[in-house]
Design an enzyme around this catalytic site. Structure first.
Site, PDB file in Angstrom:
ATOM      1  N   SER A   1      22.562 -19.596  48.222  1.00 40.67           N
ATOM      2  CA  SER A   1      21.156 -19.679  47.817  1.00 40.67           C
ATOM      3  C   SER A   1      20.602 -21.073  48.143  1.00 40.67           C
ATOM      4  O   SER A   1      20.595 -21.457  49.311  1.00 40.67           O
ATOM      5  CB  SER A   1      21.045 -19.314  46.335  1.00 40.67           C
ATOM      6  OG  SER A   1      19.708 -18.998  45.994  1.00 40.67           O
TER       7      SER A   1
ATOM      8  N   ASP B   1      19.576  -7.861  46.736  1.00 42.19           N
ATOM      9  CA  ASP B   1      19.340  -9.178  46.159  1.00 42.19           C
ATOM     10  C   ASP B   1      17.875  -9.252  45.722  1.00 42.19           C
ATOM     11  O   ASP B   1      16.963  -9.059  46.537  1.00 42.19           O
ATOM     12  CB  ASP B   1      19.649 -10.224  47.241  1.00 42.19           C
ATOM     13  CG  ASP B   1      19.605 -11.660  46.752  1.00 42.19           C
ATOM     14  OD1 ASP B   1      18.710 -11.981  45.946  1.00 42.19           O
ATOM     15  OD2 ASP B   1      20.451 -12.447  47.197  1.00 42.19           O
TER      16      ASP B   1
ATOM     17  N   HIS C   1      22.622 -10.942  44.115  1.00 47.48           N
ATOM     18  CA  HIS C   1      22.633 -12.400  44.311  1.00 47.48           C
ATOM     19  C   HIS C   1      23.753 -13.076  43.509  1.00 47.48           C
ATOM     20  O   HIS C   1      23.837 -14.296  43.465  1.00 47.48           O
ATOM     21  CB  HIS C   1      21.270 -12.958  43.881  1.00 47.48           C
ATOM     22  CG  HIS C   1      20.937 -14.305  44.464  1.00 47.48           C
ATOM     23  ND1 HIS C   1      20.798 -14.516  45.817  1.00 47.48           N
ATOM     24  CD2 HIS C   1      20.706 -15.540  43.892  1.00 47.48           C
ATOM     25  CE1 HIS C   1      20.489 -15.791  46.050  1.00 47.48           C
ATOM     26  NE2 HIS C   1      20.438 -16.437  44.899  1.00 47.48           N
TER      27      HIS C   1
END
Lengths: 281, 281
Positions: A150, A226, A259
């Protein structure tokens, strides 16, 4: 530079250790985690994978949840996980107490704007100060890989693309691919770097790919469930930039994955092997 | 009995899910985690490993930190992780707010003393209610293994030894082996079970081994740098009891390892294979 040990846990016949030190780059105390595989006690100089975590994380999330130690022990790979921002009462955080800016959200760049510029220099910390520390204190060779998740996936891409020759391998999980064009990145860049969007390009992987002098192959895994995919992460922008630049990118859309660290754990072995193929020879 | 889904994360081509339900045994809402390997979507009836966590844990610690999903996905093993006690504002906890009794510290027994007896019936929940729920709602066969850590290692030993025929495999990490003779156990048993130590024997693995009608082989891993080794865990008492009873016990003292999940992760694959050898045939 002195290191103070915080904790030590035996793990897969090697050691997970945490250290505290005074960072001259960040002007605060920092803590990092290091996994030393069993080969580290046998006199070998081992390659190092730097792992950059995402928003809100510390050095601990990856070491607790990714399950990387098993294969790192087999491959003889050191893993280093820094914190995600400068820390401490002296370091200004988000004025509203939000989790996507300030503490836990350093975005791996060098801030230019007050009051952030004094401490928020995570790029130089990750690229220069931390490797110098690691290579001085541990049986670490100068073979370096970098990866992250991320915000840390963005950091890995930017650190490698800005510093040709410094890393021999590169990968990312669900990176913020085009931060100058997404809400997380716009919030962080407008504060750390100021209103002039032209200065943001030096910290955006999509812009950096256009001029990258080194074609380091990139492995990216991205879950298609995600929650941040379309608004924040934008892997299609990364793919378009890589194609335009002729940069080797393997972007794997992983069906059903989100995620979380459950996603990272599911594919960390592939990333470790990607790095080991470049670093462990 | 109805289940409410709390969360769902794809993991190693299977799913980690959390569910909430009203427990009739415990008279409160309970949350458990379940790992469903990819084979669960292919119509197979799969064996189930029940994992009991230690003091202060919830259903999440093992799923986050043990790294069990990779091999469970390969072996086709469901893993179920319940919480470590009844929970909620209506459930009395430790009067002093301590972490080693009450919430997070149910000790996997059936309390007999007020005010604990109404809710603290974790043995019946783990042995009866939860498996009935799992076998009704998921593609789970009646092949069951049980394992756990510390207080949960004690729980695994006691659940299996008290219920011959119910489990086909058994293991433990750093179990509280002889709870009637250690501070954690004495505190918990004196409150949950009362002052009469004779009643404690029905919840002590060392006492239960003496009369175990079924000789289910036990695998135990124990770190020799575990801070709780001598005062709380006492694996030598378990070994002596097993030897006296002629009960098959493989006790592995692991040099350098502590009480953390770094230790569990290092040896979880061996335990999964131990269970699979009995369950997956």
């Amino acid at each position: 530079m002195s290191l103070e040990i915080v904790s030590s846990n035996k793990s897969f016949a090697g050691w997970h250790k945490r250290y505290r030190h005074r960072s001259t780059t960040l002007q605060c105390e920092m803590t990092f985690g290091i996994y030393l595989p069993p080969q580290a006690e046998q006199g070998a100089q081992l390659p190092v994978l730097y792992w950059l975590s995402g928003l809100t994380c510390t050095d601990e999330n990856f070491m607790h949840k990714a399950g990387a130690q098993r294969l790192a022990a087999e491959l003889g790979l050191i893993i280093v996980a820094p914190d995600t921002s400068p820390r401490g009462a002296d370091v200004p955080g988000d004025p509203d107490g939000a989790w996507d800016f300030g503490h836990g959200a350093g975005f791996y760049l060098n801030a230019t704007q007050a009051p952030w510029a004094q401490h928020y220099r995570m790029h130089d910390y990750v690229v220069d100060e931390l490797p110098a520390l690691i290579e001085a204190h541990f049986p670490a060779s100068a073979k370096r890989g970098i990866s992250g998740h991320s915000m840390g996936g963005h950091g890995a891409l930017v650190c490698a693309l800005r510093n040709p020759g410094r890393y021999q391998s590169l990968s990312a999980f669900a990176p913020i691919s085009n931060p100058s064009q997404c809400p997380w990145g716009e919030k962080a860049f407008s504060r750390y770097l100021g209103a002039d969007r032209a200065t943001w390009q030096a910290w955006d992987a999509c812009a950096l790919l256009a001029d990258a002098p080194e074609k380091l192959p990139i492995l990216v895994d991205q879950g298609d469930r995600d929650d941040f995919l379309l608004q924040q992460l934008k892997p299609s922008a990364l793919q378009a930039a890589a194609e335009a630049a002729g940069h080797p990118l393997t972007l794997r859309m992983q069906p059903g994955y989100d995620h979380s660290y459950y996603f990272i754990a599911s594919f960390i072995d592939d990333h470790l092997r990607h790095h080991a193929a470049a670093l462990c020879r």
